[in-house]
Design a protein around this motif. Structure first.
Motif, PDB file in Angstrom:
ATOM      1  N   GLY A   2      -0.867  31.469  -7.373  1.00 47.73           N
ATOM      2  CA  GLY A   2      -1.584  32.435  -6.545  1.00 47.73           C
ATOM      3  C   GLY A   2      -3.087  32.283  -6.687  1.00 47.73           C
ATOM      4  O   GLY A   2      -3.604  32.176  -7.789  1.00 47.73           O
ATOM      5  N   GLN A   3      -3.780  32.269  -5.548  1.00 49.12           N
ATOM      6  CA  GLN A   3      -5.240  32.163  -5.562  1.00 49.12           C
ATOM      7  C   GLN A   3      -5.836  33.564  -5.449  1.00 49.12           C
ATOM      8  O   GLN A   3      -5.577  34.283  -4.497  1.00 49.12           O
ATOM      9  CB  GLN A   3      -5.718  31.282  -4.399  1.00 49.12           C
ATOM     10  CG  GLN A   3      -5.089  29.902  -4.372  1.00 49.12           C
ATOM     11  CD  GLN A   3      -5.327  29.126  -5.658  1.00 49.12           C
ATOM     12  OE1 GLN A   3      -6.444  29.051  -6.124  1.00 49.12           O
ATOM     13  NE2 GLN A   3      -4.270  28.572  -6.216  1.00 49.12           N
ATOM     14  N   LYS A   4      -6.639  33.935  -6.444  1.00 52.66           N
ATOM     15  CA  LYS A   4      -7.193  35.288  -6.479  1.00 52.66           C
ATOM     16  C   LYS A   4      -8.508  35.340  -5.695  1.00 52.66           C
ATOM     17  O   LYS A   4      -9.314  34.415  -5.744  1.00 52.66           O
ATOM     18  CB  LYS A   4      -7.458  35.727  -7.927  1.00 52.66           C
ATOM     19  CG  LYS A   4      -6.235  35.636  -8.839  1.00 52.66           C
ATOM     20  CD  LYS A   4      -5.130  36.569  -8.387  1.00 52.66           C
ATOM     21  CE  LYS A   4      -3.942  36.536  -9.324  1.00 52.66           C
ATOM     22  NZ  LYS A   4      -3.190  35.283  -9.258  1.00 52.66           N
ATOM     23  N   HIS A   6     -11.674  38.301  -4.217  1.00 52.10           N
ATOM     24  CA  HIS A   6     -12.198  39.662  -4.376  1.00 52.10           C
ATOM     25  C   HIS A   6     -11.612  40.556  -3.284  1.00 52.10           C
ATOM     26  O   HIS A   6     -11.757  40.262  -2.085  1.00 52.10           O
ATOM     27  CB  HIS A   6     -13.723  39.631  -4.271  1.00 52.10           C
ATOM     28  CG  HIS A   6     -14.400  40.854  -4.807  1.00 52.10           C
ATOM     29  ND1 HIS A   6     -14.274  42.087  -4.202  1.00 52.10           N
ATOM     30  CD2 HIS A   6     -15.187  41.043  -5.893  1.00 52.10           C
ATOM     31  CE1 HIS A   6     -14.972  42.967  -4.894  1.00 52.10           C
ATOM     32  NE2 HIS A   6     -15.532  42.362  -5.919  1.00 52.10           N
ATOM     33  N   PRO A   7     -10.934  41.644  -3.642  1.00 45.88           N
ATOM     34  CA  PRO A   7     -10.270  42.481  -2.630  1.00 45.88           C
ATOM     35  C   PRO A   7     -11.224  43.077  -1.599  1.00 45.88           C
ATOM     36  O   PRO A   7     -10.830  43.293  -0.454  1.00 45.88           O
ATOM     37  CB  PRO A   7      -9.622  43.599  -3.461  1.00 45.88           C
ATOM     38  CG  PRO A   7      -9.515  43.052  -4.835  1.00 45.88           C
ATOM     39  CD  PRO A   7     -10.680  42.136  -5.005  1.00 45.88           C
ATOM     40  N   ARG A 151      -6.301  45.795 -15.872  1.00 45.63           N
ATOM     41  CA  ARG A 151      -6.072  44.532 -16.587  1.00 45.63           C
ATOM     42  C   ARG A 151      -7.197  44.321 -17.592  1.00 45.63           C
ATOM     43  O   ARG A 151      -8.370  44.400 -17.240  1.00 45.63           O
ATOM     44  CB  ARG A 151      -6.051  43.388 -15.574  1.00 45.63           C
ATOM     45  CG  ARG A 151      -5.809  42.004 -16.134  1.00 45.63           C
ATOM     46  CD  ARG A 151      -5.830  41.012 -14.971  1.00 45.63           C
ATOM     47  NE  ARG A 151      -5.520  39.662 -15.378  1.00 45.63           N
ATOM     48  CZ  ARG A 151      -6.421  38.767 -15.777  1.00 45.63           C
ATOM     49  NH1 ARG A 151      -7.705  39.112 -15.846  1.00 45.63           N
ATOM     50  NH2 ARG A 151      -6.056  37.558 -16.112  1.00 45.63           N
ATOM     51  N   LEU A 174      -2.351  43.996  -2.258  1.00 50.85           N
ATOM     52  CA  LEU A 174      -3.611  43.251  -2.153  1.00 50.85           C
ATOM     53  C   LEU A 174      -3.690  42.408  -0.889  1.00 50.85           C
ATOM     54  O   LEU A 174      -4.787  42.087  -0.431  1.00 50.85           O
ATOM     55  CB  LEU A 174      -3.774  42.344  -3.382  1.00 50.85           C
ATOM     56  CG  LEU A 174      -3.963  43.066  -4.720  1.00 50.85           C
ATOM     57  CD1 LEU A 174      -3.967  42.067  -5.861  1.00 50.85           C
ATOM     58  CD2 LEU A 174      -5.258  43.853  -4.729  1.00 50.85           C
ATOM     59  N   GLN A 175      -2.545  42.027  -0.298  1.00 46.38           N
ATOM     60  CA  GLN A 175      -2.573  41.155   0.875  1.00 46.38           C
ATOM     61  C   GLN A 175      -2.567  41.926   2.190  1.00 46.38           C
ATOM     62  O   GLN A 175      -2.610  41.309   3.252  1.00 46.38           O
ATOM     63  CB  GLN A 175      -1.389  40.195   0.824  1.00 46.38           C
ATOM     64  CG  GLN A 175      -1.452  39.256  -0.371  1.00 46.38           C
ATOM     65  CD  GLN A 175      -0.340  38.243  -0.365  1.00 46.38           C
ATOM     66  OE1 GLN A 175       0.277  37.991   0.652  1.00 46.38           O
ATOM     67  NE2 GLN A 175      -0.083  37.641  -1.514  1.00 46.38           N
ATOM     68  N   TYR A 183     -12.117  47.700  -6.037  1.00 51.01           N
ATOM     69  CA  TYR A 183     -12.029  46.805  -7.191  1.00 51.01           C
ATOM     70  C   TYR A 183     -13.251  47.010  -8.075  1.00 51.01           C
ATOM     71  O   TYR A 183     -14.376  47.133  -7.585  1.00 51.01           O
ATOM     72  CB  TYR A 183     -11.963  45.358  -6.700  1.00 51.01           C
ATOM     73  CG  TYR A 183     -12.093  44.314  -7.787  1.00 51.01           C
ATOM     74  CD1 TYR A 183     -11.036  44.030  -8.642  1.00 51.01           C
ATOM     75  CD2 TYR A 183     -13.267  43.598  -7.945  1.00 51.01           C
ATOM     76  CE1 TYR A 183     -11.149  43.069  -9.632  1.00 51.01           C
ATOM     77  CE2 TYR A 183     -13.394  42.622  -8.924  1.00 51.01           C
ATOM     78  CZ  TYR A 183     -12.325  42.368  -9.760  1.00 51.01           C
ATOM     79  OH  TYR A 183     -12.443  41.412 -10.737  1.00 51.01           O
ATOM     80  N   LYS A 198     -10.664  44.887 -15.638  1.00 51.23           N
ATOM     81  CA  LYS A 198     -10.579  44.878 -14.178  1.00 51.23           C
ATOM     82  C   LYS A 198      -9.694  46.036 -13.725  1.00 51.23           C
ATOM     83  O   LYS A 198      -8.671  46.313 -14.350  1.00 51.23           O
ATOM     84  CB  LYS A 198      -9.987  43.557 -13.671  1.00 51.23           C
ATOM     85  CG  LYS A 198     -10.878  42.352 -13.903  1.00 51.23           C
ATOM     86  CD  LYS A 198     -10.226  41.089 -13.355  1.00 51.23           C
ATOM     87  CE  LYS A 198     -11.141  39.887 -13.567  1.00 51.23           C
ATOM     88  NZ  LYS A 198     -10.532  38.657 -13.036  1.00 51.23           N
ATOM     89  N   TRP A 200      -7.989  47.866 -10.088  1.00 53.00           N
ATOM     90  CA  TRP A 200      -7.718  47.932  -8.651  1.00 53.00           C
ATOM     91  C   TRP A 200      -7.168  49.328  -8.351  1.00 53.00           C
ATOM     92  O   TRP A 200      -6.242  49.778  -9.023  1.00 53.00           O
ATOM     93  CB  TRP A 200      -6.674  46.911  -8.231  1.00 53.00           C
ATOM     94  CG  TRP A 200      -7.050  45.475  -8.372  1.00 53.00           C
ATOM     95  CD1 TRP A 200      -7.484  44.646  -7.387  1.00 53.00           C
ATOM     96  CD2 TRP A 200      -6.974  44.662  -9.557  1.00 53.00           C
ATOM     97  NE1 TRP A 200      -7.702  43.384  -7.889  1.00 53.00           N
ATOM     98  CE2 TRP A 200      -7.392  43.367  -9.211  1.00 53.00           C
ATOM     99  CE3 TRP A 200      -6.615  44.930 -10.884  1.00 53.00           C
ATOM    100  CZ2 TRP A 200      -7.449  42.333 -10.140  1.00 53.00           C
ATOM    101  CZ3 TRP A 200      -6.676  43.896 -11.804  1.00 53.00           C
ATOM    102  CH2 TRP A 200      -7.083  42.613 -11.437  1.00 53.00           C
TER     103      TRP A 200
END
Length: 256
Positions: A2-4, A6-7, A151, A174-175, A183, A198, A200
């Protein structure tokens, strides 16, 4: 893997707005560095004033700085003395006419940056990381959030090998672009090193009809039309059964 991302950066132009609002192609690098310098200075100067974010707007030779804080009294100071000093410092840094506005955050438990800073402060006071995370999540969910994820990473509990621990309550999509997700990120400096935090927070889902909205749409149909539709359904004749023809038996089979 998974590519993170910034939300809030992912949602720019959809449901989120930019923190720096100006456009200047010729001086873009200089002004970006100036914005970064202003934010660093204000965060350091207002440490302990619960500053969530700093918005910057430019128009010609004028500069407006919007400070979003949960403790506006500390930023403004006695009779507005502190905010006046901030304005003078910003003017000397930028050579522009500056205006400073203080925006109060009414619900700090729903602000991801402030929640992250609260967890970091607990870690610096040698509070157990699981306890700090759990307390922050409970306050956020009690404040009306639909979901929260925290986190922490680093030498947790003084361990020699760094690791990552996280906790989640509710849902954090998130998607989903229409999901209003905040965030926040900060670092806690402890004797063992730095601990990254971190957070969310899923506040609400925009453009989604609630049960009340759906009920309101039903009410918009006049009662007479509802009665007529119901009568038509009752009076409609029942469909006739389709007769199936018997298959003809061949003569050879009849003889048998």
């Amino acid at each position: 893997m998974g590519q993170k991302i910034h939300p809030e950066g992912l949602r720019l132009g959809y449901i989120k707005d930019w923190e720096s609002r100006w456009f200047n192609l010729r001086q873009m690098p200089e002004l970006l560095e100036e914005d970064r310098h202003i934010r660093q200075y204000l965060k350091k100067k207002l440490d302990g004033a619960a500053v969530s974010k700093i918005g910057i707007e430019r128009a010609g030779k004028h500069l407006r700085v919007n400070i979003f804080t949960a403790r506006p009294g500390i930023v403004i100071g006695k009779k507005g003395a502190d905010i006046e000093n901030l304005r003078k410092d910003i003017e000397s840094m930028t050579d522009r006419k500056a205006f400073v506005n203080v925006m109060e955050i009414k619900r700090p438990e729903l602000d991801a940056q402030l929640v992250a800073e609260g967890v970091a402060m607990q870690l610096m006071k040698q509070v157990g990381f699981r306890r700090a995370m759990k307390k922050a999540m409970e306050r956020t969910m009690a404040g009306g959030a639909l979901g929260v994820k925290v986190r922490v990473s680093g030498r947790l509990g003084g361990a020699e090998i760094a690791r990552v621990e996280w906790m989640k309550e509710g849902r954090v999509p998130l998607q989903t672009f229409r999901a209003d997700i905040q965030y926040g990120f900060t670092e806690a400096l402890i004797p063992m090193g730095k601990i990254g935090v971190k957070v969310w927070i899923f506040k609400k889902e925009l453009f989604k009809k609630t049960r009340e909205d759906l009920m309101e749409e039903v009410k918009l149909i006049p009662k007479e039309e509802i009665d007529l539709l119901a009568q038509k359904e009752v009076q409609a004749p029942a469909p006739e059964p389709v007769a199936v023809a018997d298959e003809e038996i061949p003569e050879e089979e009849e003889g048998r």
